[in-house]
Design a protein around this motif. Sequence first.
Motif, mmCIF file in Angstrom:
data_model
loop_
_atom_site.group_PDB
_atom_site.id
_atom_site.type_symbol
_atom_site.label_atom_id
_atom_site.label_comp_id
_atom_site.label_asym_id
_atom_site.label_seq_id
_atom_site.Cartn_x
_atom_site.Cartn_y
_atom_site.Cartn_z
ATOM 1 N N HIS A 338 66.134 -18.716 82.815
ATOM 2 C CA HIS A 338 67.278 -17.919 82.452
ATOM 3 C C HIS A 338 67.112 -17.314 81.183
ATOM 4 O O HIS A 338 67.926 -16.973 80.252
ATOM 5 N N SER A 339 65.715 -17.091 80.965
ATOM 6 C CA SER A 339 65.345 -16.115 79.546
ATOM 7 C C SER A 339 65.740 -14.708 79.460
ATOM 8 O O SER A 339 65.347 -14.011 78.539
ATOM 9 N N GLY A 340 65.810 -14.179 80.808
ATOM 10 C CA GLY A 340 66.205 -12.702 80.882
ATOM 11 C C GLY A 340 64.972 -12.164 81.418
ATOM 12 O O GLY A 340 65.063 -10.742 81.307
ATOM 13 N N SER A 341 64.215 -12.714 81.911
ATOM 14 C CA SER A 341 62.622 -12.191 82.511
ATOM 15 C C SER A 341 62.046 -13.042 83.442
ATOM 16 O O SER A 341 62.003 -14.254 83.352
ATOM 17 N N VAL A 342 61.502 -12.530 84.448
ATOM 18 C CA VAL A 342 60.296 -13.256 85.222
ATOM 19 C C VAL A 342 59.084 -13.187 84.920
ATOM 20 O O VAL A 342 58.488 -11.734 84.482
ATOM 21 N N VAL A 354 45.775 -20.448 81.965
ATOM 22 C CA VAL A 354 46.860 -19.766 82.327
ATOM 23 C C VAL A 354 47.184 -18.819 81.281
ATOM 24 O O VAL A 354 47.349 -18.964 80.103
ATOM 25 N N GLU A 355 46.811 -17.428 81.621
ATOM 26 C CA GLU A 355 47.140 -16.200 80.992
ATOM 27 C C GLU A 355 48.255 -15.315 80.948
ATOM 28 O O GLU A 355 48.517 -15.145 82.417
ATOM 29 N N HIS A 356 49.463 -15.438 80.260
ATOM 30 C CA HIS A 356 50.411 -14.398 80.693
ATOM 31 C C HIS A 356 50.189 -13.010 80.861
ATOM 32 O O HIS A 356 49.321 -12.403 79.891
ATOM 33 N N LEU A 357 50.525 -12.314 81.705
ATOM 34 C CA LEU A 357 50.420 -10.811 82.007
ATOM 35 C C LEU A 357 51.408 -9.912 81.558
ATOM 36 O O LEU A 357 51.087 -9.051 80.792
ATOM 37 N N LEU A 358 52.574 -10.369 82.063
ATOM 38 C CA LEU A 358 53.522 -9.256 81.899
ATOM 39 C C LEU A 358 55.145 -9.868 82.211
ATOM 40 O O LEU A 358 54.809 -10.866 82.829
ATOM 41 N N ASP A 359 56.130 -9.213 81.718
ATOM 42 C CA ASP A 359 57.388 -9.635 81.879
ATOM 43 C C ASP A 359 58.287 -8.568 82.799
ATOM 44 O O ASP A 359 58.016 -7.367 82.434
ATOM 45 N N ILE A 360 58.923 -9.078 83.516
ATOM 46 C CA ILE A 360 59.979 -8.264 84.303
ATOM 47 C C ILE A 360 61.479 -8.668 84.281
ATOM 48 O O ILE A 360 61.790 -9.892 84.346
ATOM 49 N N PRO A 361 62.220 -7.598 83.448
ATOM 50 C CA PRO A 361 63.582 -8.045 83.149
ATOM 51 C C PRO A 361 64.556 -8.486 84.203
ATOM 52 O O PRO A 361 64.530 -7.568 85.346
ATOM 53 N N LEU A 362 65.050 -9.448 84.158
ATOM 54 C CA LEU A 362 65.994 -9.934 85.235
ATOM 55 C C LEU A 362 67.169 -10.711 84.511
ATOM 56 O O LEU A 362 66.443 -11.632 83.874
ATOM 57 N N VAL A 363 68.212 -10.531 84.633
ATOM 58 C CA VAL A 363 69.294 -11.431 83.897
ATOM 59 C C VAL A 363 69.971 -12.485 84.938
ATOM 60 O O VAL A 363 70.194 -12.017 86.228
ATOM 61 N N GLY A 364 69.953 -13.657 84.427
ATOM 62 C CA GLY A 364 70.463 -14.776 85.396
ATOM 63 C C GLY A 364 69.281 -15.681 85.422
ATOM 64 O O GLY A 364 68.620 -15.913 85.133
ATOM 65 N N PHE A 365 69.898 -16.923 86.143
ATOM 66 C CA PHE A 365 69.213 -18.059 86.518
ATOM 67 C C PHE A 365 68.118 -17.563 87.751
ATOM 68 O O PHE A 365 68.668 -17.128 88.763
ATOM 69 N N VAL A 366 66.979 -17.607 87.528
ATOM 70 C CA VAL A 366 66.147 -17.396 88.614
ATOM 71 C C VAL A 366 65.902 -18.676 89.607
ATOM 72 O O VAL A 366 65.046 -19.475 88.879
ATOM 73 N N ASN A 367 66.578 -19.068 90.535
ATOM 74 C CA ASN A 367 66.592 -20.180 91.260
ATOM 75 C C ASN A 367 65.583 -20.219 92.407
ATOM 76 O O ASN A 367 65.209 -21.119 92.826
#
Length: 421
Positions: A338-342, A354-367
């Motif tokens: 629920h941090s604001g991104s996938v 494990v290497e971080h690639l990118l963030d996709i903005p999404l608001v809410g709990f990603v269930n």
Amino acid sequence: GRRRREAAEEEVEETPQEKKLRLAKQYLEELRQLGESRLAPVPRGAAPGAEPDPHALVLGSPAHILLFLQVQSPDPARIRVLRGHQLPVTCLVISPDDRFIFSASKDGSLIKCKWEVDSGKRLCVVPGGKKGTEEQHMGHASQVLCMAISSDGKYLATGDRNKLIMIWDAATCKRLHIFRGHRDAVSGLSFRKGTHQLYSASHDRCVKVWDVAENAYVETLFGHQDIITGLDSLSRECCVTAGGRDGTVRLWKIPEESQLVFSGHQGSIDCIQLINEEHMVSGADDGSLALWGLTKKKPLALARQAHGEQDVQGLQQPYWISAVAALRNSDLLATGSHSGSVKLWKCGEGFRKVEHLLDIPLVGFVNSLKFSAAGDFLVAGIGQEHRLGRWWRIKEAKNSICIIPLKQKTTASSPESPGCP
């Protein structure tokens, strides 16, 4: 003789990952020479005459080659939002042909929806009823927490807080059967790939095996010391589970009725998914993302505070990992919180990083998170609350399903996706 000995030595020293990479290159070269590019799938929505996607070709090959997919950060304007659920979306699945999405929520009156991916249209809605009226009504009478679809797309299974598992005809949304037997909420479901064998996990701390085609119960497996929060399986006759606050991930070998226990998270393990037959990924409420090999009892790689930290009453606490997804037989992962991104991740160095690639903005709990089989889009189930509780509420979030296009750098550009009606 010397050459044979040298070749044998090289073969011994070659790692499994190097062998897979060599086989991938050999396979692609053979196809190039034979001119069989028609075997490679063309990305969804690609322009006529577009080149086949070499990564999709490799991922679909019998050798299950693992190569990193070069994905670009999607344009937020192209993320399609499907609205229909009144309460938080708790789970979703994509049909094997990538044409349909099935979703469920906490809403007792709108339990299950079927959506068409290309048009965004809602094709089927199964209403729920009051507790105890499941025989008279088509749908569930309590929150649906999990669902699974068989690899042939024939059966859909859904599990609820009222201990029930319902089996549906995926094409018609008609209910076929109800499985009873769990003593608490059903929290995880998965069909064994290529079969109609169904695995279920529950807050009653056990795993059950069912034969859906025969409407039959098979057996029960015990071992977890806390509620089971997630479950997954592939082709082998086994499944993996996340054990909540008992701090373990377990691999269940069904024929032997045995289990392997893995530990490495510091908090409650809330979600799990197999990447391939040898590796899996899990997420926990301590904010950590763990990458596992099924032959090692400790994580091969661990990303702590994967989604960062939040301020909770003056204390810095990590954002929970509430959903994980893996593009099968690749090294592409996705995590939700629920941090604001996938977040998208790459498994590197033989699944030891494990290497971080990118963030996709999404608001809410990603269930819930699921990759399409072709890897050209990612679907997220969003809610104002976490699927298992109501610890926090994000008022500005929309209870919805988001379809996120994943444009690969190596493929031809695709036309704009149709908007949601």
